[in-house]
Design a protein around this motif. Structure first.
Motif, PDB file in Angstrom:
ATOM      1  N   THR A 144       0.828  -1.208   0.000  1.00  0.00           N
ATOM      2  CA  THR A 144       0.000   0.000   0.000  1.00  0.00           C
ATOM      3  C   THR A 144       0.863   1.259   0.000  1.00  0.00           C
ATOM      4  OG1 THR A 144      -1.603  -1.220   1.310  1.00  0.00           O
ATOM      5  CG2 THR A 144      -1.904   1.148   1.221  1.00  0.00           C
ATOM      6  N   VAL A 145       1.866   1.275   0.874  1.00  0.00           N
ATOM      7  CA  VAL A 145       2.737   2.446   0.976  1.00  0.00           C
ATOM      8  C   VAL A 145       3.533   2.643  -0.312  1.00  0.00           C
ATOM      9  CG1 VAL A 145       4.658   3.488   2.251  1.00  0.00           C
ATOM     10  CG2 VAL A 145       2.931   2.182   3.470  1.00  0.00           C
ATOM     11  N   LEU A 146       4.057   1.553  -0.852  1.00  0.00           N
ATOM     12  CA  LEU A 146       4.851   1.639  -2.080  1.00  0.00           C
ATOM     13  C   LEU A 146       4.030   2.210  -3.220  1.00  0.00           C
ATOM     14  CD1 LEU A 146       6.786  -1.759  -2.011  1.00  0.00           C
ATOM     15  CD2 LEU A 146       7.736   0.511  -1.684  1.00  0.00           C
ATOM     16  N   LEU A 147       2.827   1.686  -3.373  1.00  0.00           N
ATOM     17  CA  LEU A 147       1.984   2.143  -4.470  1.00  0.00           C
ATOM     18  C   LEU A 147       1.626   3.611  -4.302  1.00  0.00           C
ATOM     19  CD1 LEU A 147      -0.270  -1.002  -4.901  1.00  0.00           C
ATOM     20  CD2 LEU A 147       1.368  -0.113  -6.544  1.00  0.00           C
ATOM     21  N   LYS A 148       1.332   3.993  -3.068  1.00  0.00           N
ATOM     22  CA  LYS A 148       0.974   5.380  -2.794  1.00  0.00           C
ATOM     23  C   LYS A 148       2.103   6.333  -3.180  1.00  0.00           C
ATOM     24  CE  LYS A 148      -1.637   5.622   1.072  1.00  0.00           C
ATOM     25  NZ  LYS A 148      -1.688   5.701   2.536  1.00  0.00           N
ATOM     26  N   GLN A 149       3.336   5.870  -3.021  1.00  0.00           N
ATOM     27  CA  GLN A 149       4.470   6.751  -3.303  1.00  0.00           C
ATOM     28  C   GLN A 149       5.041   6.555  -4.709  1.00  0.00           C
ATOM     29  OE1 GLN A 149       7.361   7.262  -0.245  1.00  0.00           O
ATOM     30  NE2 GLN A 149       5.863   7.327   1.394  1.00  0.00           N
ATOM     31  N   GLY A 150       4.327   5.823  -5.524  1.00  0.00           N
ATOM     32  CA  GLY A 150       4.719   5.713  -6.928  1.00  0.00           C
ATOM     33  C   GLY A 150       5.738   4.638  -7.265  1.00  0.00           C
ATOM     34  N   TYR A 151       5.978   3.726  -6.334  1.00  0.00           N
ATOM     35  CA  TYR A 151       6.909   2.639  -6.634  1.00  0.00           C
ATOM     36  C   TYR A 151       6.160   1.484  -7.275  1.00  0.00           C
ATOM     37  CZ  TYR A 151      10.331   4.959  -3.674  1.00  0.00           C
ATOM     38  OH  TYR A 151      11.203   5.856  -3.134  1.00  0.00           O
ATOM     39  N   ALA A 152       6.921   0.590  -7.878  1.00  0.00           N
ATOM     40  CA  ALA A 152       6.314  -0.606  -8.444  1.00  0.00           C
ATOM     41  C   ALA A 152       6.094  -1.609  -7.320  1.00  0.00           C
ATOM     42  CB  ALA A 152       7.239  -1.191  -9.495  1.00  0.00           C
ATOM     43  N   THR A 153       5.372  -2.669  -7.600  1.00  0.00           N
ATOM     44  CA  THR A 153       5.124  -3.649  -6.548  1.00  0.00           C
ATOM     45  C   THR A 153       6.161  -4.771  -6.553  1.00  0.00           C
ATOM     46  OG1 THR A 153       3.577  -4.760  -7.993  1.00  0.00           O
ATOM     47  CG2 THR A 153       2.656  -3.250  -6.367  1.00  0.00           C
ATOM     48  N   VAL A 159      13.277  -2.253  -2.598  1.00  0.00           N
ATOM     49  CA  VAL A 159      12.390  -1.926  -3.700  1.00  0.00           C
ATOM     50  C   VAL A 159      13.217  -1.483  -4.900  1.00  0.00           C
ATOM     51  CG1 VAL A 159      12.034   0.422  -2.831  1.00  0.00           C
ATOM     52  CG2 VAL A 159      10.362  -0.573  -4.368  1.00  0.00           C
ATOM     53  N   GLU A 160      12.709  -1.811  -6.072  1.00  0.00           N
ATOM     54  CA  GLU A 160      13.450  -1.454  -7.273  1.00  0.00           C
ATOM     55  C   GLU A 160      13.204  -0.004  -7.653  1.00  0.00           C
ATOM     56  OE1 GLU A 160      13.592  -5.799  -9.452  1.00  0.00           O
ATOM     57  OE2 GLU A 160      12.720  -4.083 -10.475  1.00  0.00           O
ATOM     58  N   MET A 161      14.261   0.629  -8.070  1.00  0.00           N
ATOM     59  CA  MET A 161      14.214   1.986  -8.580  1.00  0.00           C
ATOM     60  C   MET A 161      13.471   1.946  -9.927  1.00  0.00           C
ATOM     61  SD  MET A 161      15.436   4.659  -7.394  1.00  0.00           S
ATOM     62  CE  MET A 161      15.819   6.232  -8.046  1.00  0.00           C
ATOM     63  N   THR A 162      12.666   2.960 -10.193  1.00  0.00           N
ATOM     64  CA  THR A 162      11.975   2.986 -11.485  1.00  0.00           C
ATOM     65  C   THR A 162      12.501   4.170 -12.309  1.00  0.00           C
ATOM     66  OG1 THR A 162      10.260   4.468 -10.677  1.00  0.00           O
ATOM     67  CG2 THR A 162       9.861   2.117 -10.402  1.00  0.00           C
ATOM     68  N   LEU A 177      17.065  -0.801  -5.067  1.00  0.00           N
ATOM     69  CA  LEU A 177      17.811  -1.749  -5.897  1.00  0.00           C
ATOM     70  C   LEU A 177      17.740  -1.353  -7.358  1.00  0.00           C
ATOM     71  CD1 LEU A 177      16.665  -5.182  -4.408  1.00  0.00           C
ATOM     72  CD2 LEU A 177      18.455  -3.657  -3.609  1.00  0.00           C
ATOM     73  N   ALA A 178      18.687  -1.870  -8.112  1.00  0.00           N
ATOM     74  CA  ALA A 178      18.687  -1.638  -9.556  1.00  0.00           C
ATOM     75  C   ALA A 178      17.503  -2.381 -10.158  1.00  0.00           C
ATOM     76  CB  ALA A 178      19.992  -2.138 -10.147  1.00  0.00           C
ATOM     77  N   PRO A 179      16.987  -1.901 -11.300  1.00  0.00           N
ATOM     78  CA  PRO A 179      15.865  -2.580 -11.943  1.00  0.00           C
ATOM     79  C   PRO A 179      16.200  -4.029 -12.236  1.00  0.00           C
ATOM     80  CG  PRO A 179      16.351  -0.512 -13.061  1.00  0.00           C
ATOM     81  CD  PRO A 179      17.436  -0.735 -12.059  1.00  0.00           C
ATOM     82  N   ARG A 180      15.204  -4.874 -12.172  1.00  0.00           N
ATOM     83  CA  ARG A 180      15.320  -6.301 -12.483  1.00  0.00           C
ATOM     84  C   ARG A 180      16.242  -7.047 -11.526  1.00  0.00           C
ATOM     85  NH1 ARG A 180      11.514  -7.618 -15.553  1.00  0.00           N
ATOM     86  NH2 ARG A 180      12.578  -9.573 -15.861  1.00  0.00           N
ATOM     87  N   SER A 181      16.562  -6.475 -10.405  1.00  0.00           N
ATOM     88  CA  SER A 181      17.482  -7.201  -9.524  1.00  0.00           C
ATOM     89  C   SER A 181      16.725  -8.112  -8.564  1.00  0.00           C
ATOM     90  CB  SER A 181      18.396  -6.235  -8.783  1.00  0.00           C
ATOM     91  OG  SER A 181      17.645  -5.291  -8.082  1.00  0.00           O
ATOM     92  N   ILE A 182      15.412  -7.904  -8.420  1.00  0.00           N
ATOM     93  CA  ILE A 182      14.638  -8.837  -7.609  1.00  0.00           C
ATOM     94  C   ILE A 182      14.179  -9.962  -8.523  1.00  0.00           C
ATOM     95  CG2 ILE A 182      12.493  -9.169  -6.307  1.00  0.00           C
ATOM     96  CD1 ILE A 182      12.836  -6.312  -5.278  1.00  0.00           C
ATOM     97  N   GLN A 183      14.444 -11.153  -8.083  1.00  0.00           N
ATOM     98  CA  GLN A 183      14.131 -12.303  -8.919  1.00  0.00           C
ATOM     99  C   GLN A 183      12.633 -12.412  -9.164  1.00  0.00           C
ATOM    100  OE1 GLN A 183      15.670 -16.013  -7.493  1.00  0.00           O
ATOM    101  NE2 GLN A 183      15.196 -17.009  -9.443  1.00  0.00           N
ATOM    102  N   ARG A 184      12.268 -12.510 -10.419  1.00  0.00           N
ATOM    103  CA  ARG A 184      10.860 -12.631 -10.758  1.00  0.00           C
ATOM    104  C   ARG A 184      10.439 -14.088 -10.629  1.00  0.00           C
ATOM    105  NH1 ARG A 184      12.294  -7.688 -10.776  1.00  0.00           N
ATOM    106  NH2 ARG A 184      11.257  -6.216 -12.179  1.00  0.00           N
ATOM    107  N   SER A 185       9.228 -14.238 -10.153  1.00  0.00           N
ATOM    108  CA  SER A 185       8.729 -15.596  -9.986  1.00  0.00           C
ATOM    109  C   SER A 185       7.640 -15.854 -11.005  1.00  0.00           C
ATOM    110  CB  SER A 185       8.188 -15.750  -8.572  1.00  0.00           C
ATOM    111  OG  SER A 185       7.374 -16.887  -8.514  1.00  0.00           O
ATOM    112  N   GLU A 186       7.522 -17.089 -11.405  1.00  0.00           N
ATOM    113  CA  GLU A 186       6.496 -17.406 -12.387  1.00  0.00           C
ATOM    114  C   GLU A 186       5.146 -17.603 -11.719  1.00  0.00           C
ATOM    115  OE1 GLU A 186       7.872 -20.605 -14.813  1.00  0.00           O
ATOM    116  OE2 GLU A 186       9.534 -19.410 -15.600  1.00  0.00           O
ATOM    117  N   GLY A 187       5.182 -18.103 -10.513  1.00  0.00           N
ATOM    118  CA  GLY A 187       3.924 -18.277  -9.794  1.00  0.00           C
ATOM    119  C   GLY A 187       3.719 -17.123  -8.834  1.00  0.00           C
ATOM    120  N   LYS A 188       3.481 -17.488  -7.580  1.00  0.00           N
ATOM    121  CA  LYS A 188       3.303 -16.479  -6.547  1.00  0.00           C
ATOM    122  C   LYS A 188       4.646 -15.817  -6.253  1.00  0.00           C
ATOM    123  CE  LYS A 188       1.120 -16.704  -2.152  1.00  0.00           C
ATOM    124  NZ  LYS A 188       0.342 -15.483  -2.031  1.00  0.00           N
ATOM    125  N   ALA A 189       4.640 -14.506  -6.213  1.00  0.00           N
ATOM    126  CA  ALA A 189       5.880 -13.779  -5.970  1.00  0.00           C
ATOM    127  C   ALA A 189       6.428 -14.068  -4.574  1.00  0.00           C
ATOM    128  CB  ALA A 189       5.643 -12.287  -6.115  1.00  0.00           C
TER     129      ALA A 189
END
Lengths: 147, 433
Positions: free
Chosen positions: B346-355, B374-377, B412-424
């Protein structure tokens, strides 16, 4: 007449600067100037390169966050008072310098090159004209330190 | 010598406990049927009426309640007594803006405080003791619960609430506090601070501690016991059921005795809802059999543990529950505070960050570390380092006001959090408990 500097977001962890230099090396990019501004746990690398377009593409391709920032490239005589003369111009015009960095060497050994970031690049340029200091274009800067 | 607050219950025969439970359960189901339309509907959907519940053997016929039901029925939907009979509420830190608000009649407060009094006496407390309650007071159940229990035993109670560590230590030393009540991580911190001040376990007047509201390891217990020179007792509870004191540890330190005259415990398979035989690990489910205002029937705690019905060496006959192994849903307890990933989102979205974010929790020197990464956008990125730092601080402040505890924010740098195919994978909990 401003010069385009590439600013790159870097995480503060081992190897992140190397990842950037690696991408640039792979793309055959020649760096003219480099400085890293660091905060507590991240940094911003600021670079001026020979081929800005190619470098930006290579960085974005590799998922780096990078943007272009206009900066001024100024040649100052490599002698006592050389830099002071330049800074005095900004100071008298009440222009705030956000940051600056210098490099020497290259073909011209009598001058140092200053990269200066001011909020209003155009105003900065105007103030410098006719003061006996040489303002560099992107091409001139590339040429100056080229092989 | 073991002391009991209500020996006639705590050491009653199993037959007697069963009699009490059968009688209270039948009555409780009837009152819920009559007073809580929300639960009555659930019973009707299963085709049962109060007549079907004649003893504890019929307990498994009743529908479950879960956290989702609490949200759906917020705030008054599960009220089992007229509002004018209620005298208090307590509340959890809440998720996505919806807190659990639990109601109490004077009768409910009394039984809750009795439960806490049992815990204090099991930890060796008598009316000669000085009990320092360093749990938070206010909406959180920790402070009010132990405070009430301490009064019932007749101890001198120091209501310091949480925080202000040096003042805590001053009261412990100046007023010779003998029993400390707080979260285990705060106890560890107090111990560390006292050690720094040059106080040895011999200097510290404390003899026992009652620590709960968060998961803690046996290793941490040993550590706290050594630093403070005390015996450390575990206590368990949930706001939904009253607060601390649903179960408590005795001198044997081999599991927590459940106050079975108030709460019936079951272990179920979290996937199928089937009741599991004693000794098997599963989700803990509680039925509050004589609470009036907030009468939870078959409430799923999401805590995973086992029950042990063997006779305890302390003389109590009350069933024991093992330390919960962890929660089966996504709630984290960090420094004693409930944290839901959804709140951070909720806080991240409110401040314009990605999820795309990650929560990294660890325990260093017995204190929880809490890192939100959180990743920098591209929208956020600027050449101005100060501006980015400012944003980082704003995010940290936003998290603090949402969660009530401080988080370290890492960009964090973009794409540095490992993306998951199922539940994040949002939570990386490195705490070894």
């Amino acid at each position: 007449m401003s010069v385009k500097q590439i600013s790159v977001f870097l995480e503060n962890k081992a190897g992140s600067l190397q990842r950037m230099t690696g991408v640039l090396a792979e793309a055959g990019i020649d760096m003219r100037a480099l400085t890293v501004a660091e905060a507590r746990d991240f940094g911003v690398a600021r670079i001026v390169v020979d081929d800005t377009f190619k470098a930006m593409n290579a960085l974005k391709e590799a998922s780096f966050l990078a943007n272009l920032t206009p900066v001024l490239g100024v040649l100052v005589p490599d002698e006592p008072g050389g830099l002071d003369k330049l800074i005095r111009i900004f100071s008298e015009a009440q222009i705030n310098i956000e940051y600056m960095y210098a490099f020497m060497g290259g073909k011209d050994s009598k001058h140092a090159c200053m990269i200066i970031r001011v909020q209003d690049t155009e105003a900065g340029e105007q103030r410098l004209s006719g003061k006996g200091l040489r303002l560099l274009t992107q091409e001139q800067l590339a040429e100056l330190v080229g092989h | 010598m073991e002391r009991y607050y209500q020996e006639e219950i705590e050491c009653a025969s199993r037959e007697r406990i069963r009699e009490i439970q059968d009688e209270k359960l039948v009555k409780q189901v009837r009152r819920v049927w009559e007073n809580v339309p929300y639960y009555r509907k659930k019973m009707e959907e299963k085709g049962i009426t109060p007549e079907d519940i004649r003893s504890c053997d019929d307990l498994s016929k009743l529908p479950f309640l879960s956290k989702a039901d609490l949200r759906d029925s917020y705030p008054y939907g599960l009220l089992g007594a007229p509002l004018e009979d209620c005298v208090r509420i307590q509340s959890t830190s809440g998720t996505t803006g919806k807190r659990v608000v639990a109601f109490y009649t004077q009768h409910d407060i009394d039984l809750w405080e009795d439960c806490c009094a049992r815990a204090i006496m099991a930890a060796g407390g008598t009316r000669e003791d000085v009990v320092q309650v360093s749990y938070g007071y206010g909406l959180f159940t920790g402070g009010p619960g132990l405070n009430g229990g301490s009064h019932k035993v007749g101890c001198l109670t120091i209501p310091t609430s949480s925080g202000n560590t040096d003042r805590q230590i001053m009261f412990i030393m100046d007023l010779s506090a003998t029993i400390l009540c707080c979260t285990p991580s705060y106890a560890a911190y107090l111990g560390e601070r006292m050690k720094e001040m040059g106080l040895t376990p011999e200097d510290i007047p404390l003899k026992a501690g009652i620590f709960g509201a968060e998961a803690w390891s046996e290793e941490m217990r040993q550590d706290i016991q050594k630093t403070l020179g005390i015996k450390a007792y575990d206590i368990y509870g949930l706001t939904e059921l009253s607060g601390p004191g649903v179960a408590f540890e005795c001198s044997a330190q081999q599991g927590m005795h459940i106050n079975e005259d108030h709460f019936i415990a079951e272990i179920i398979d979290p996937d199928t809802g089937e009741v599991l035989p004693d000794g098997e690990q599963g989700e803990l489910v509680f039925t509050a059999i004589d609470k009036e205002a907030f009468p939870m029937l078959r409430y799923r705690t999401r805590d995973i543990c086992t029950l042990n019905r063997e006779q305890c060496s302390c003389g109590r006959t009350l069933v024991r529950m093992a330390k919960p192994k962890g929660r089966s849903d996504d709630m984290l307890i960090i420094r004693g505070v409930n944290v839901f990933p959804s709140q951070i989102e909720t806080v991240l979205l409110k401040q314009g960050y990605a999820t795309t974010y990650q929560i990294v929790v660890d325990r260093v020197n017995n204190t929880d570390t809490f890192d939100v990464q959180v990743e920098m956008t591209p929208e956020m990125f600027t050449d101005n380092v100060g501006e980015i730092s400012e944003r980082q601080k704003k995010l940290a402040d936003g998290l603090k006001s949402m969660l009530g505890i401080k988080a370290k924010v890492s960009l964090l740098a973009p794409r540095s959090i490992q993306r998951s195919e199922g539940k994040a994978v949002r939570v990386i909990d490195r705490r070894k408990i």
